[in-house]
Design a protein around this motif. Structure first.
Motif, PDB file in Angstrom:
ATOM      1  N   CYS A   1      -7.309   4.168   3.084  1.00  0.00           N
ATOM      2  CA  CYS A   1      -5.902   4.477   2.806  1.00  0.00           C
ATOM      3  C   CYS A   1      -5.796   5.401   1.597  1.00  0.00           C
ATOM      4  O   CYS A   1      -4.988   6.316   1.585  1.00  0.00           O
ATOM      5  CB  CYS A   1      -5.108   3.194   2.543  1.00  0.00           C
ATOM      6  SG  CYS A   1      -4.352   2.538   4.030  1.00  0.00           S
TER       7      CYS A   1
ATOM      8  N   CYS B   1      -4.606  -0.382   0.296  1.00  0.00           N
ATOM      9  CA  CYS B   1      -5.379  -1.459   0.916  1.00  0.00           C
ATOM     10  C   CYS B   1      -6.857  -1.288   0.636  1.00  0.00           C
ATOM     11  O   CYS B   1      -7.558  -2.228   0.324  1.00  0.00           O
ATOM     12  CB  CYS B   1      -5.258  -1.473   2.423  1.00  0.00           C
ATOM     13  SG  CYS B   1      -3.702  -1.101   3.103  1.00  0.00           S
TER      14      CYS B   1
ATOM     15  N   CYS C   1       0.833  -1.184   0.000  1.00  0.00           N
ATOM     16  CA  CYS C   1       0.000   0.000   0.000  1.00  0.00           C
ATOM     17  C   CYS C   1       0.881   1.252   0.000  1.00  0.00           C
ATOM     18  O   CYS C   1       1.826   1.348   0.775  1.00  0.00           O
ATOM     19  CB  CYS C   1      -0.890  -0.023   1.238  1.00  0.00           C
ATOM     20  SG  CYS C   1      -1.823   1.490   1.475  1.00  0.00           S
TER      21      CYS C   1
ATOM     22  N   CYS D   1       0.139   3.144   3.752  1.00  0.00           N
ATOM     23  CA  CYS D   1       0.532   2.582   5.045  1.00  0.00           C
ATOM     24  C   CYS D   1       1.594   1.485   4.934  1.00  0.00           C
ATOM     25  O   CYS D   1       2.134   1.055   5.932  1.00  0.00           O
ATOM     26  CB  CYS D   1      -0.691   2.046   5.790  1.00  0.00           C
ATOM     27  SG  CYS D   1      -1.348   0.524   5.096  1.00  0.00           S
TER      28      CYS D   1
END
Ligand SMILES: [Zn+2]
Length: 57
Positions: A26, A22, A4, A7
């Protein structure tokens, strides 16, 4: 393994080709962070321009 962009969590194998995040949280968090960074850059640029103008005037 792709991760991702926001994150850094590993994305499921079947999602590797088209996904960079994700989930929608996000993705929107990343977009908000980019917007905040852009605003900060613009504010810094404006401060530079004002400082430069004070020197020349
Ligand atoms: Zn994520």
């Amino acid at each position: 393994m792709s991760r991702c962009v926001h994150c850094g969590a590993e994305l499921p194998a079947e999602a590797q080709i088209n996904r960079r995040f994700c989930d929608d949280r996000c993705r929107s968090a990343f977009r908000h962070a980019q917007t905040r960074r852009r605003i900060a850059e613009l504010a810094a640029e404006l401060a530079r321009l004002r400082a430069a103008r004070e020197v020349t005037e």
